[in-house]
Design an enzyme around this catalytic site. Sequence first.
Site, mmCIF file in Angstrom:
data_model
loop_
_atom_site.group_PDB
_atom_site.id
_atom_site.type_symbol
_atom_site.label_atom_id
_atom_site.label_comp_id
_atom_site.label_asym_id
_atom_site.label_seq_id
_atom_site.Cartn_x
_atom_site.Cartn_y
_atom_site.Cartn_z
ATOM 1 N N ASP A 159 0.838 -1.196 0.000
ATOM 2 C CA ASP A 159 0.000 0.000 0.000
ATOM 3 C C ASP A 159 0.882 1.258 0.000
ATOM 4 O O ASP A 159 2.112 1.166 0.148
ATOM 5 C CB ASP A 159 -0.923 -0.041 1.228
ATOM 6 C CG ASP A 159 -2.268 0.628 0.965
ATOM 7 O OD1 ASP A 159 -2.332 1.508 0.088
ATOM 8 O OD2 ASP A 159 -3.249 0.273 1.642
ATOM 9 N N GLU A 191 0.157 -0.127 -5.216
ATOM 10 C CA GLU A 191 -0.855 0.938 -5.289
ATOM 11 C C GLU A 191 -0.185 2.251 -5.693
ATOM 12 O O GLU A 191 -0.717 3.336 -5.446
ATOM 13 C CB GLU A 191 -1.605 1.071 -3.961
ATOM 14 C CG GLU A 191 -2.339 -0.190 -3.566
ATOM 15 C CD GLU A 191 -3.531 0.044 -2.645
ATOM 16 O OE1 GLU A 191 -4.158 1.101 -2.742
ATOM 17 O OE2 GLU A 191 -3.798 -0.843 -1.821
ATOM 18 N N TRP A 192 0.951 2.141 -6.297
ATOM 19 C CA TRP A 192 1.780 3.294 -6.671
ATOM 20 C C TRP A 192 0.998 4.367 -7.460
ATOM 21 O O TRP A 192 0.906 5.524 -7.032
ATOM 22 C CB TRP A 192 3.008 2.745 -7.403
ATOM 23 C CG TRP A 192 3.943 3.684 -8.049
ATOM 24 C CD1 TRP A 192 3.907 5.064 -8.041
ATOM 25 C CD2 TRP A 192 5.101 3.323 -8.803
ATOM 26 N NE1 TRP A 192 4.965 5.568 -8.757
ATOM 27 C CE2 TRP A 192 5.708 4.523 -9.232
ATOM 28 C CE3 TRP A 192 5.686 2.101 -9.161
ATOM 29 C CZ2 TRP A 192 6.873 4.531 -10.003
ATOM 30 C CZ3 TRP A 192 6.842 2.110 -9.918
ATOM 31 C CH2 TRP A 192 7.429 3.320 -10.338
ATOM 32 N N PRO A 193 0.361 3.997 -8.610
ATOM 33 C CA PRO A 193 -0.315 5.074 -9.360
ATOM 34 C C PRO A 193 -1.479 5.719 -8.618
ATOM 35 O O PRO A 193 -1.694 6.928 -8.765
ATOM 36 C CB PRO A 193 -0.800 4.386 -10.633
ATOM 37 C CG PRO A 193 -0.647 2.928 -10.420
ATOM 38 C CD PRO A 193 0.317 2.704 -9.327
ATOM 39 N N LEU A 194 -2.192 4.954 -7.811
ATOM 40 C CA LEU A 194 -3.323 5.524 -7.067
ATOM 41 C C LEU A 194 -2.877 6.727 -6.236
ATOM 42 O O LEU A 194 -3.551 7.756 -6.189
ATOM 43 C CB LEU A 194 -3.939 4.445 -6.164
ATOM 44 C CG LEU A 194 -4.826 4.896 -4.998
ATOM 45 C CD1 LEU A 194 -6.070 5.624 -5.474
ATOM 46 C CD2 LEU A 194 -5.250 3.697 -4.161
ATOM 47 N N TYR A 195 -1.718 6.589 -5.593
ATOM 48 C CA TYR A 195 -1.250 7.671 -4.712
ATOM 49 C C TYR A 195 -0.535 8.780 -5.480
ATOM 50 O O TYR A 195 -0.263 9.839 -4.923
ATOM 51 C CB TYR A 195 -0.356 7.091 -3.601
ATOM 52 C CG TYR A 195 -1.165 6.257 -2.626
ATOM 53 C CD1 TYR A 195 -1.831 6.857 -1.558
ATOM 54 C CD2 TYR A 195 -1.311 4.878 -2.792
ATOM 55 C CE1 TYR A 195 -2.595 6.110 -0.665
ATOM 56 C CE2 TYR A 195 -2.074 4.116 -1.914
ATOM 57 C CZ TYR A 195 -2.712 4.743 -0.852
ATOM 58 O OH TYR A 195 -3.481 3.996 0.014
ATOM 59 N N ASP A 219 -10.683 2.860 -3.533
ATOM 60 C CA ASP A 219 -11.090 1.547 -3.014
ATOM 61 C C ASP A 219 -12.520 1.220 -3.460
ATOM 62 O O ASP A 219 -13.396 2.080 -3.431
ATOM 63 C CB ASP A 219 -11.095 1.563 -1.480
ATOM 64 C CG ASP A 219 -9.692 1.694 -0.916
ATOM 65 O OD1 ASP A 219 -8.732 1.796 -1.688
ATOM 66 O OD2 ASP A 219 -9.578 1.696 0.329
#
Length: 429
Positions: A159, A191-195, A219
Amino acid sequence: MICVLFLLRLLVFIRPAAEALDNGLALTPTMGWLHWERFMCNIDCDKDPDNCISERLYMQMADMMVKEGWKEAGYEYVCIDDCWPSHQRDARGRLQADPKRFPGGIKKLADYIHSKGLKLGIYADVGKNTCAGYPGSLGHYETDAQTFADWNVDLLKFDGCYMDWTLLGEGYINMSKALNQTGRSILYSCEWPLYEWPFKQPNYTAIRETCNHWRNFNDVYDSWSSIKTILDWTASHQDVIVPSAGSGGWNDPDMLVIGNFGLSHDQQESQMALWAIMAAPLLMSNDLRDICPRSKGLLQNKRIIDISQDPLGRQGYHTIKVDSFEVWERPLSQNRLAVAVLNRQEIGGPRGFVIRAVPGWKICDPQCNVTQILPQYKELGVQTFKSEVVLSVNPSGTALLTITPISRFRTYKLHWQDTSVRHKQETIL
Ligand code: GLA
């Protein structure tokens, strides 16, 4: 010579834009079970022993996976999400499982899962803490990767909470290297691109080289509005994200919430169909001990799973939106095509959607075989460029088809004739 040129062109066409993480894993989208959406951070085992995050939960899910045909259908990974560790690292700086909820420890749990022929996933965070406030891996990547390898873990969901966004890339890459250095095959879910999206457009070439799949967006919740937002985000970013998907690395629109409380059966069919079209990891978050037969049948539907796992490994995309119908398609191996028609009108009853060939707009040239998979399996038979295929789609439901060309030259053309759809709709209703 012509043959060689043709093969080269084919390779360029088929290959995704960048090289995948070279660990031999996730050659097709990952299938399994992940605790988060259904069980979240329930750590109260005194009051809720059956649903709290404990070794018992994963052992029971593994038992069900074997007993109830999930493993046979292709679901393989049993994955722990947040809230498994103790709040303190041990004397040697290693993460440790909460001793009360995981009395046997993770290694023993992994042995159990492996004894069932399944694989175990675990969760950690690139930053100082996990999203639920447990110890993060920042400053401990090598130690944590080695700990997971020593425990014989098979997948890491990593995460991105509590991390300076400018250091996300470095962190994810370093953990990827640390996992690789352990010598154990550990599937790496990021979850790199999400952040990163709130600040800049992520570098999908680097992401694909680093991770086996990656979350791009919020999510998933157990609701139709959540599924719709994910689909809308995916469609509106497809030019950027679809080319990055391929064997070894996939866009991850988050868990399947089929079998829970928030989706009607039609909406569950829509999630299953569209997740297969998107070549998404199929990680269910539900209670396999208590799931209704219809949801189970849908999640284990072999024809849909075959689309998800198609060896061509190309992600599908949204094509047209007409009269509140949304059409998605996914190129499959052997020149086949999967087509999903989602009825986004949430008022009224079933509506007709017509795929129709008119001169210059050929559905199948010269002939194709059409199979309907959802809402129910039906062989629609051989169609020619003169045919029209009529589908009836419930509100928020999806019709899913596969189209197989029948041609000496194995080529096909497919066109959507929107004006005829609009016109035809009235006559069909
Ligand atoms: C984030 C992730 C979720 C889940 C939770 C756990 O929100 O995106 O998938 O892992 O953290 O805290």
